[in-house]
Write a protein that holds these residues in place. Structure first.
Motif, short mmCIF file in Angstrom:
data_model
loop_
_atom_site.label_atom_id
_atom_site.label_comp_id
_atom_site.label_asym_id
_atom_site.label_seq_id
_atom_site.Cartn_x
_atom_site.Cartn_y
_atom_site.Cartn_z
N LEU A 44 100.51 -84.13 10.59
CA LEU A 44 99.82 -82.91 10.14
C LEU A 44 99.99 -81.81 11.18
O LEU A 44 100.19 -80.64 10.84
CB LEU A 44 98.34 -83.21 9.92
CG LEU A 44 97.49 -82.07 9.36
CD1 LEU A 44 97.96 -81.68 7.97
CD2 LEU A 44 96.03 -82.47 9.33
N THR A 45 99.93 -82.17 12.44
CA THR A 45 100.10 -81.18 13.51
C THR A 45 101.54 -80.69 13.56
O THR A 45 101.81 -79.49 13.66
CB THR A 45 99.72 -81.80 14.87
OG1 THR A 45 98.36 -82.23 14.83
CG2 THR A 45 99.89 -80.79 15.99
N ALA A 46 102.49 -81.62 13.46
CA ALA A 46 103.90 -81.25 13.58
C ALA A 46 104.38 -80.47 12.37
O ALA A 46 105.08 -79.45 12.51
CB ALA A 46 104.74 -82.50 13.76
N ALA A 47 104.03 -80.91 11.16
CA ALA A 47 104.55 -80.29 9.94
C ALA A 47 103.69 -79.13 9.46
O ALA A 47 104.21 -78.16 8.91
CB ALA A 47 104.68 -81.33 8.84
N GLY A 48 102.38 -79.21 9.66
CA GLY A 48 101.49 -78.19 9.14
C GLY A 48 100.98 -77.21 10.16
O GLY A 48 100.34 -76.22 9.83
N GLY A 49 101.24 -77.49 11.45
CA GLY A 49 100.78 -76.59 12.49
C GLY A 49 99.27 -76.56 12.64
O GLY A 49 98.69 -75.59 13.15
N ILE A 50 98.59 -77.63 12.23
CA ILE A 50 97.14 -77.69 12.27
C ILE A 50 96.69 -78.44 13.53
O ILE A 50 97.08 -79.59 13.74
CB ILE A 50 96.58 -78.37 11.01
CG1 ILE A 50 96.92 -77.52 9.79
CG2 ILE A 50 95.08 -78.58 11.12
CD1 ILE A 50 96.51 -78.14 8.47
N ASN A 51 95.86 -77.78 14.36
CA ASN A 51 95.43 -78.36 15.62
C ASN A 51 93.91 -78.40 15.77
O ASN A 51 93.42 -78.80 16.82
CB ASN A 51 96.03 -77.58 16.79
CG ASN A 51 97.54 -77.70 16.84
OD1 ASN A 51 98.07 -78.75 17.18
ND2 ASN A 51 98.24 -76.62 16.50
N ASN A 52 93.19 -77.97 14.73
CA ASN A 52 91.74 -77.96 14.79
C ASN A 52 91.21 -79.38 14.98
O ASN A 52 91.51 -80.28 14.19
CB ASN A 52 91.17 -77.35 13.50
CG ASN A 52 89.67 -77.21 13.56
OD1 ASN A 52 88.93 -78.17 13.48
ND2 ASN A 52 89.21 -75.97 13.69
N LYS A 53 90.42 -79.60 16.03
CA LYS A 53 89.98 -80.95 16.36
C LYS A 53 89.09 -81.56 15.28
O LYS A 53 89.07 -82.79 15.09
CB LYS A 53 89.28 -80.97 17.70
CG LYS A 53 87.98 -80.19 17.75
CD LYS A 53 87.33 -80.32 19.14
CE LYS A 53 85.99 -79.60 19.20
NZ LYS A 53 85.35 -79.75 20.54
N TYR A 54 88.35 -80.71 14.55
CA TYR A 54 87.48 -81.23 13.50
C TYR A 54 88.30 -81.67 12.28
O TYR A 54 88.00 -82.70 11.65
CB TYR A 54 86.46 -80.17 13.09
CG TYR A 54 85.55 -79.78 14.23
CD1 TYR A 54 84.55 -80.64 14.69
CD2 TYR A 54 85.70 -78.54 14.87
CE1 TYR A 54 83.72 -80.28 15.74
CE2 TYR A 54 84.88 -78.17 15.93
CZ TYR A 54 83.89 -79.05 16.35
OH TYR A 54 83.08 -78.69 17.40
N VAL A 55 89.32 -80.90 11.95
CA VAL A 55 90.20 -81.26 10.84
C VAL A 55 90.95 -82.55 11.17
O VAL A 55 91.03 -83.48 10.36
CB VAL A 55 91.20 -80.13 10.54
CG1 VAL A 55 92.22 -80.57 9.49
CG2 VAL A 55 90.46 -78.88 10.06
N LEU A 56 91.50 -82.61 12.38
CA LEU A 56 92.24 -83.81 12.79
C LEU A 56 91.31 -85.03 12.85
O LEU A 56 91.71 -86.13 12.47
CB LEU A 56 92.89 -83.58 14.15
CG LEU A 56 93.94 -82.46 14.21
CD1 LEU A 56 94.52 -82.36 15.62
CD2 LEU A 56 95.06 -82.69 13.20
N GLY A 57 90.08 -84.80 13.30
CA GLY A 57 89.12 -85.90 13.34
C GLY A 57 88.79 -86.42 11.96
O GLY A 57 88.61 -87.64 11.76
#
Length: 300
Positions: free
Chosen positions: A98-111
């Protein structure tokens, strides 16, 4: 499923396998539509499986876990309802993908997504991994050493009889010269900044041709880069073609296969998967891999 591309449908495929297709929100090109795509599948598939499990009993549940990680949720639900052994084949690491392909780094989303990962691993009786490098990430979620089984992907051998037959592929005519071909999804995680920079640095060498076969969220950016830097003579973007049409033709047309992959914190193993197809055609591969991977094992 040409007969019903936008609604639920059932179809019986060869080998007597019944396929059920569920309606979801299209992936789109933005982060919002991407999230809607992920969650629409979760809701629809979970509800469908809840009722399906009432009337169908299976001996095993096999989950092919690509993206998103929630695609494993219906399998986990069935396992919990029916106490059936669950085998999960991990082909993408989450939330790293998700981080690599979507550029999403929000810790709550990743959690939030780690919750699904944790549930998937905990309820799986066996965790099959397509790359040995996956094991480190999986073991961070628990002591699953006894569950993990190395189960790599393989090339499609149905191409072997026609892998060098270009006729009928419908690929546009390729230019003469030394061709480096990328074939696959033109996405955020495939390092096209590096590819285009290499193309720009070699633009004066007109005999070097960069051929990109595929589509994805990054294709418009690639085409814009080509126009901005005057790379029309050396970079060709051909768009999407059915795999069994473009792959044999690409094998004959390309002097090299170029696979570019960008990873941030953890490798996601895409290099190994692509290498198995590339080396199948006896073509040398040039790759820019930005993380340590076990590619040499696949090539060997």
């Amino acid at each position: 499923y040409n007969r019903a591309p936008n609604r639920a449908s059932r179809d019986t495929k060869p080998y007597n396998v019944k396929v059920t297709r569920l309606p979801i929100v299209p992936r789109g090109n933005g982060k919002v539509t991407l999230m809607l795509n992920y969650f629409s599948y979760l809701v629809v598939a979970w509800v469908w499986m809840l009722f399906h499990a009432m009337f169908h009993k299976y001996d095993r549940v096999f989950v092919q876990q690509l993206s998103p990680v929630m695609m494993s949720a219906p399998g986990v639900l069935y396992k919990r309802l029916r106490k059936t052994p669950l085998y999960t084949w991990v082909l993408d690491l989450w939330p790293e993908s998700l981080t690599a392909a979507g550029g999403i780094n929000n810790k709550y989303v990743l959690g939030f997504f780690r919750h699904f990962v944790r549930s998937e691993y905990r309820h799986s009786d066996k965790i099959l991994i397509s790359s040995r490098s996956f094991e480190k990430s999986i073991l961070e979620y628990g002591d699953y050493k006894d569950k993990v089984v190395y189960f790599p992907q393989w090339s499609d051998t149905t191409l072997s009889g026609s892998r060098f037959k270009v006729q009928g592929s419908n690929l546009p005519a390729l230019p003469d010269g030394f061709k480096l071909m990328f074939a696959g999804a033109v996405g955020e995680a495939h390092g096209f900044e590096c590819t285009m920079e290499a193309a720009r640095l070699t633009k004066e060498h007109k005999e070097i041709k960069w051929v990109i076969v595929g589509d994805g969220r990054r294709l418009d950016w690639v085409r814009g880069y080509v126009k901005e830097h005057g790379l029309d003579e050396t970079v060709l973007t051909l768009g999407r073609f059915p795999f069994k049409r473009y792959f044999p033709a690409a094998g004959e047309a390309g002097d090299r296969k170029r696979a570019g992959f960008r990873f941030l914190d953890e490798p996601s193993g895409k290099a190994e998967r692509q290498a198995s197809s590339f080396t199948f055609q006896d073509r040398r591969m040039l790759a820019d891999i930005w993380a340590p991977l076990d590619v040499h094992e696949t090539v060997t």
